[in-house]
Scaffold this active site. Structure first.
Site, short mmCIF file in Angstrom:
data_model
loop_
_atom_site.label_atom_id
_atom_site.label_comp_id
_atom_site.label_asym_id
_atom_site.label_seq_id
_atom_site.Cartn_x
_atom_site.Cartn_y
_atom_site.Cartn_z
N LYS A 68 46.49 36.52 47.94
CA LYS A 68 48.20 37.19 47.45
C LYS A 68 48.83 38.25 48.48
CE LYS A 68 46.11 38.10 43.07
NZ LYS A 68 46.68 38.33 41.95
N GLN A 91 45.25 44.79 40.21
CA GLN A 91 43.88 43.84 39.77
C GLN A 91 43.26 43.89 39.44
OE1 GLN A 91 44.34 40.80 42.87
NE2 GLN A 91 42.37 39.58 40.83
N ASP A 150 52.79 40.56 37.13
CA ASP A 150 51.18 39.37 36.65
C ASP A 150 52.26 39.18 34.93
OD1 ASP A 150 49.14 39.31 38.39
OD2 ASP A 150 48.04 40.45 37.66
C1 BQF Z 1 41.48 27.36 45.13
C2 BQF Z 1 40.88 35.55 39.03
C3 BQF Z 1 39.51 35.07 37.22
C4 BQF Z 1 39.58 36.67 37.76
C5 BQF Z 1 40.60 37.12 38.04
C6 BQF Z 1 43.51 29.54 45.48
C7 BQF Z 1 42.75 31.64 44.13
C8 BQF Z 1 41.73 30.87 43.37
C9 BQF Z 1 41.32 30.22 44.05
C10 BQF Z 1 43.12 33.25 43.81
C11 BQF Z 1 41.71 34.73 39.93
C12 BQF Z 1 41.83 32.90 40.82
C13 BQF Z 1 42.76 35.34 41.30
C14 BQF Z 1 41.97 29.29 45.25
C15 BQF Z 1 43.80 34.86 42.14
C16 BQF Z 1 42.60 32.58 41.19
O1 BQF Z 1 42.29 27.10 46.22
O2 BQF Z 1 41.50 26.84 44.19
C17 BQF Z 1 43.40 31.03 44.92
O3 BQF Z 1 43.22 33.70 44.61
N1 BQF Z 1 43.33 33.17 41.95
C18 BQF Z 1 43.35 37.19 40.90
O4 BQF Z 1 44.29 37.48 41.41
O5 BQF Z 1 41.65 37.45 39.54
C19 BQF Z 1 41.17 37.16 38.91
C20 BQF Z 1 39.68 34.15 38.93
#
Ligand code: BQF
Length: 299
Positions: A52, A96, A119
């Site tokens: 992020k 987060q 969010d």
């Molecule tokens: C990619 C998330 C579960 C629980 C809390 C790019 C992200 C992931 C994959 C990423 C996720 C999942 C995020 C890819 C943020 C997505 O290239 O496929 C980016 O950073 N995510 C989160 O903040 O909290 C989570 C999944």
């Protein structure tokens, strides 16, 4: 089979946002600012927060990382939320997830000023989204909508099956795709999406395979590798894989690799469109967080 290339579309969106921020700067306006609160040291959360902050840097959004020890009390975290609510230099912020066991997630989310809730998880934004009112929409559902829209995939009259009932993905994406499109939200290129017939399935659903076989579009957000297999889909289906699962892989430098909730190898040949993992919904989630930050800045 066509790939829904979230990695590419997210890069396009970041380039558009970068232009917008450049324009603000050229007009002598201040730059948008996002704060990210992270509690503890969950390695996956660290990665997501880094993604992020890196994306903010790329588009010229200012980012502040606010880190707390695992042992922080709920009250201290609530105080931090209040501080960010009242800080005029912060346009939007996120806490987060997941939070440590001893902190009541919903108490924290409810304390966030909905105007800064990039969010889209406060009761105000969820309620406004359900009612089709202008709102900040949860980043992953916003990203999925954007991805469908940019590939010209229509949803009117289609049967969309959502697997997973989370507040963050399953419930809001079901609401958005069922919505009347003229009630859709500002700042979205997805104005033609909506009008779908939506079925929400979850871990207690009976005959999941039978239900999936009647779907035109399947959105899987269950957190279970290979949940969706080839026998559960019909030819020409559109598959959106929201799963991000770490599975052990000794041949990978990190000792694990990312897989979705879809058995990609068997499902992809039957699908008209399918998202890969990684490089599908994940990057779209990050791009949508940035879009939400610009939206909060302007409101
Ligand atoms: C990619 C998330 C579960 C629980 C809390 C790019 C992200 C992931 C994959 C990423 C996720 C999942 C995020 C890819 C943020 C997505 O290239 O496929 C980016 O950073 N995510 C989160 O903040 O909290 C989570 C999944």
């Amino acid at each position: 089979m066509n790939l829904l290339d979230g990695k590419k579309i997210a890069a396009d969106i970041r380039a558009e946002l970068r232009e917008e921020v450049e324009t603000l700067k050229a007009q002598g306006k201040r730059v948008p600012k996002l704060a990210v609160v992270i509690v503890g040291n969950n390695p996956a959360s660290e990665t997501y927060v880094n993604n992020k902050i890196k994306a903010c840097a790329e588009v010229g959004i200012e980012a502040a990382r606010i880190a707390y020890d695992e042992s922080i009390s709920e009250q201290t975290l609530l105080n931090e939320v209040t501080k960010l609510n009242n800080d005029p230099t912060i346009d939007g912020f996120i806490v987060q997830l997941p939070l440590p066991e001893h902190i009541n997630e919903s108490a924290i989310l409810s304390a966030i000023d909905y105007r800064k809730d990039v969010d889209g998880l406060t009761p105000e934004n969820v309620g406004r989204t359900v009612q089709g009112l202008p709102s900040l929409v949860s980043a992953t559902p916003r990203g999925i909508r954007e991805l469908l829209a940019r590939y010209d995939i229509q949803t009117e009259g289609k049967h969309v099956v959502v697997i997973g009932r989370s507040n963050i993905v399953g419930k809001p994406i079901a609401m958005l795709l069922m919505q009347r499109p003229y009630l859709s939200l500002p700042g979205m290129s997805a104005s033609s999406l909506g009008d779908a017939t939506v079925t929400i399935c979850h871990s207690k659903t009976r005959n999941l395979a039978d239900i999936c076989r009647t779907a035109d579009i399947i959105i899987v957000a269950a957190g279970s590798p290979k949940l969706l297999t080839a026998d559960m889909v019909r030819d020409g289906v559109v598959v959106i894989d929201v799963g991000i699962n770490r599975v052990d892989d000794i041949t990978s430098p990190r000792g694990y690799r990312l897989v979705g909730d879809v058995d990609f190898e068997s499902v992809a040949p039957k699908a008209a469109f399918i998202t890969p993992v990684p490089g599908g919904v994940g990057p779209m989630t990050i791009a949508s967080l940035l879009q939400n930050t610009l939206q909060a800045y302007h409101s």
